[in-house]
Each structure stands twice: as C-alpha cells, then as structure tokens.
Enzyme design. Structure first.
Site, PDB file in Angstrom:
ATOM      1  N   GLY A 237     -13.734  11.372  73.389  1.00 47.65           N
ATOM      2  CA  GLY A 237     -12.259  11.199  73.643  1.00 47.65           C
ATOM      3  C   GLY A 237     -11.399  10.990  72.688  1.00 47.65           C
ATOM      4  O   GLY A 237     -11.275  11.875  71.961  1.00 47.65           O
ATOM      5  N   GLU A 238     -10.898   9.720  72.544  1.00 46.94           N
ATOM      6  CA  GLU A 238     -10.194   9.408  71.484  1.00 46.94           C
ATOM      7  C   GLU A 238      -8.783  10.229  71.530  1.00 46.94           C
ATOM      8  O   GLU A 238      -8.372  10.825  70.333  1.00 46.94           O
ATOM      9  CB  GLU A 238     -10.492   9.180  70.142  1.00 46.94           C
ATOM     10  CG  GLU A 238     -11.509   8.080  70.244  1.00 46.94           C
ATOM     11  CD  GLU A 238     -11.912   7.789  68.633  1.00 46.94           C
ATOM     12  OE1 GLU A 238     -11.447   6.844  68.001  1.00 46.94           O
ATOM     13  OE2 GLU A 238     -12.777   8.529  68.060  1.00 46.94           O
ATOM     14  N   HIS A 239      -8.231  10.617  72.418  1.00 49.31           N
ATOM     15  CA  HIS A 239      -6.953  11.545  72.627  1.00 49.31           C
ATOM     16  C   HIS A 239      -6.180  11.460  73.979  1.00 49.31           C
ATOM     17  O   HIS A 239      -6.842  10.794  74.856  1.00 49.31           O
ATOM     18  CB  HIS A 239      -7.380  12.944  72.474  1.00 49.31           C
ATOM     19  CG  HIS A 239      -8.278  13.563  73.407  1.00 49.31           C
ATOM     20  ND1 HIS A 239      -9.482  13.912  73.087  1.00 49.31           N
ATOM     21  CD2 HIS A 239      -8.253  13.834  74.690  1.00 49.31           C
ATOM     22  CE1 HIS A 239     -10.271  14.105  74.193  1.00 49.31           C
ATOM     23  NE2 HIS A 239      -9.448  14.513  75.016  1.00 49.31           N
ATOM     24  N   SER A 240      -5.143  12.018  74.091  1.00 39.81           N
ATOM     25  CA  SER A 240      -4.226  12.263  75.270  1.00 39.81           C
ATOM     26  C   SER A 240      -3.883  13.832  75.195  1.00 39.81           C
ATOM     27  O   SER A 240      -3.955  14.288  74.294  1.00 39.81           O
ATOM     28  CB  SER A 240      -3.111  11.352  74.984  1.00 39.81           C
ATOM     29  OG  SER A 240      -2.236  11.454  76.266  1.00 39.81           O
ATOM     30  N   ALA A 285      -7.161   8.193  76.272  1.00 41.28           N
ATOM     31  CA  ALA A 285      -8.442   7.829  76.916  1.00 41.28           C
ATOM     32  C   ALA A 285      -9.630   7.755  75.776  1.00 41.28           C
ATOM     33  O   ALA A 285      -9.572   8.707  75.203  1.00 41.28           O
ATOM     34  CB  ALA A 285      -8.639   8.801  78.105  1.00 41.28           C
TER      35      ALA A 285
END
Length: 328
Positions: A237-240, A285
């Site tokens: 993840g580590e993104h929106s 997230a």
C-alpha cells in the site's frame, strides 16, 4: 523541504541566539532564539533554524541544514549532506553516516543525502545509514539500525530496523486485536472508511462467506486482485487514491491496515472472511504485519490508472488541506 538556507541572522553587532561560552559557532546562519550549549561545534557552512536546542558535544559539519524547533541531544554529529526538517527530535548519541564506502583520505564526489522529514523522532544510539529518508512523524526506536527508508508515521526498531507499528493521533484511539472484535458493522473510521460484516454460513461441509454489491460492497467492482506470500517484515500500500474506491477482505490469515485521512489515523486488523474493509478515495492506506498464511482480496471500483495514485505522503497531506478549505 522546509529547511532552506537563510540570510545571516547573527553578526558582531547583533546575536539573536544563545551561545554557551564553551561552544564554537563559526556559522553566520543561526536562527533566532536557538540555544547552543557547551562544547558544541558548528562549522561555517551549516544552517540552523530558529528556536532550536543544540546540546553539549554536538558537531554540525558544512552542508548541513537544520530546520526550526529542532532538538539535537548530546553527542550527535551531523555530517555533510544531512537535511533535518522542522520539529525533529534527535536523541543522545544517535549516529549518522554519509559515505557507504568510507576510506581514509579518499572522498566521494558528493556525499549521500540523508533527509529527516518534519516531526520525526530518532531514539538514543540509533544508527542511520547514508542516503536514508525518514518520513514525516516517523519514530525510530533507541538503538535501531536503519538500513532502508522509513515511511511516514512508521515506528521502527531493531537491527536491521523493522516496522513494529504506526503512530496514531490523540484524536482517535487505535483499534487493536482486542478492540477490533467489538467494533460494530459500519463503524466510521478516518476518511469515511468502515468495517462491514459479511454474511457467513457454516455447516458440516465448511464455511461460506458472501459479499454482495449494494448490500456489502458499496460500489460496483471493475477489478479484483490478490495479495499473498508477503514476507512478514514487508509493507504494502503506502498510497492513496484520488477517485478509486476499494474493498478489502483477508480471506486467510491476517494483516494490519493503517488508515489516515490527514487529520486522524487508526489501525485495524483484518483476520478472516467474515469482515471487509471499505476504503473511500483520499484515505492513505498501509498494509503490514502479514502472517505467512495471509491472502488479501481487493475489489476496486475502476481499472488500473497510475495517475489516480498519490504515492507521496507530503503531497497527500497538502491535497487534504486544499480539500478542507474548499468545504468550508
């Protein structure tokens, strides 16, 4: 970067910061109300912001930039190429490096750039390898050896440093393994995310979990993908997303999900096919702490679009602030 070179603030006629009699300050770029204590040594090319606390036996080399309200505790050396943004805490005897292959009297053409983003904290005796970026609000445990970039808000510890958790805000309590089972369906989480109970039927033949569009999944999926065989220390993840909606179900094993809307942050555990997690657009997230059996199923509201991703946390925070201004 919030750390920029400033015009000289101290001169023979006017010094706007405190300097202990036993300190050596050669730089002309020391911010207002900064305190420099005994036996600290700041070279001419270093830049230090306002209201900082530079404790005993700190050494700042040339080409070091320190932002505002930074605390550097005793016994820390910052070498050329290190950038420290505003409100950072650096604990006693934390060690920084700027050359991956050091040799006596042999110097690289340029030193590795290490960046400590705003509000990060580095524990006592931690070691930071060259070229590392430590994300906004991250927490480095005492004695940790940081060999890779640290994501925003992550808590890392150990040698080599691994993510052990994520920093939560005071406005919203964290959801952990003990509390997650007591959450009601449709409990509102940061950014409008929510956990949704799925229909589960069990008999002698085994179990069946059902997720229906409109009843459980609040959008019509156009894409489905699976995440599996994730090594335990790794994160996903580590993104929106700007527009994409997602629905996550961990059909086997378990994983942790951190949700962040720019103001509030919480952590939930997905640990079976009986519950799904809806993530609307503009929610940062992160998934981590996958167990070896974990299989995460993700339903997406649209086809893959690289332009829909926000992969930089600082950019995400900036966009959420713009959005809040528009809704006022």
């Amino acid at each position: 970067m919030t750390t920029k070179r400033r015009k000289p603030t101290n001169s023979a006629a006017r010094v706007s910061y405190y300097k202990h009699a036993a300190a050596i300050v050669e730089s002309m770029n020391i911010g207002h109300s900064t305190r420099v204590w005994a036996f600290a040594h700041i070279l001419p090319g270093a830049v230090v912001g306002k209201d900082c606390n530079i404790c005993d036996h700190v050494f700042l080399e040339n080409d070091v930039i320190v932002g505002d309200r930074v605390t550097i505790k005793c016994g820390v050396q910052l070498w050329a190429g290190i950038r420290v943004e505003d409100d950072v805490f650096i604990g006693p005897n934390a060690t920084f490096t700027n050359d991956p292959f050091p040799r006596s009297k042999i110097y690289p053409k340029s030193f590795s750039r290490t960046i400590i983003h705003a509000k990060a904290s580095i524990g006592a005796n931690a070691t930071i390898l060259p070229g590392i970026t430590i994300g906004t609000n991250a927490m480095i445990g005492a004695g940790a050896v940081v060999t890779r970039d640290v994501p925003p808000n992550a808590i890392v510890a150990g040698n080599p440093a691994r993510i052990t958790g994520y920093v939560t805000t005071a406005k919203l309590r964290p959801f952990d393994a003990r509390s997650i089972t007591r959450l009601r369906a449709n409990t509102i989480l940061p950014g409008g995310a929510r956990l949704i109970d799925l229909r589960v039927v069990t008999d002698l033949r085994g179990g069946l979990s059902v997720a229906e569009v409109g009843l459980h999944v609040p959008f019509t999926p156009k894409r489905q993908f699976y995440v599996f065989d994730v090594p335990a220390p790794e994160i996903r993840g580590e993104h929106s997303h700007k527009k994409l909606k997602q629905f996550l179900v961990c059909v086997s094993g378990s994983c942790h999900v951190v949700l962040d809307d720019g103001t509030q942050r919480c952590e939930v555990i997905l640990n079976g096919p009986q519950q799904g997690l809806y993530i609307p657009p503009m929610v940062w997230a992160v998934q981590y702490k996958y167990d070896p059996r974990a299989v995460l199923v993700v339903l997406a509201s649209d086809h893959y679009d690289a332009d829909d991703y926000i992969r930089n946390y600082e950019q995400f925070i900036a966009l959420t602030r713009v959005g809040k201004k528009r809704t006022r």
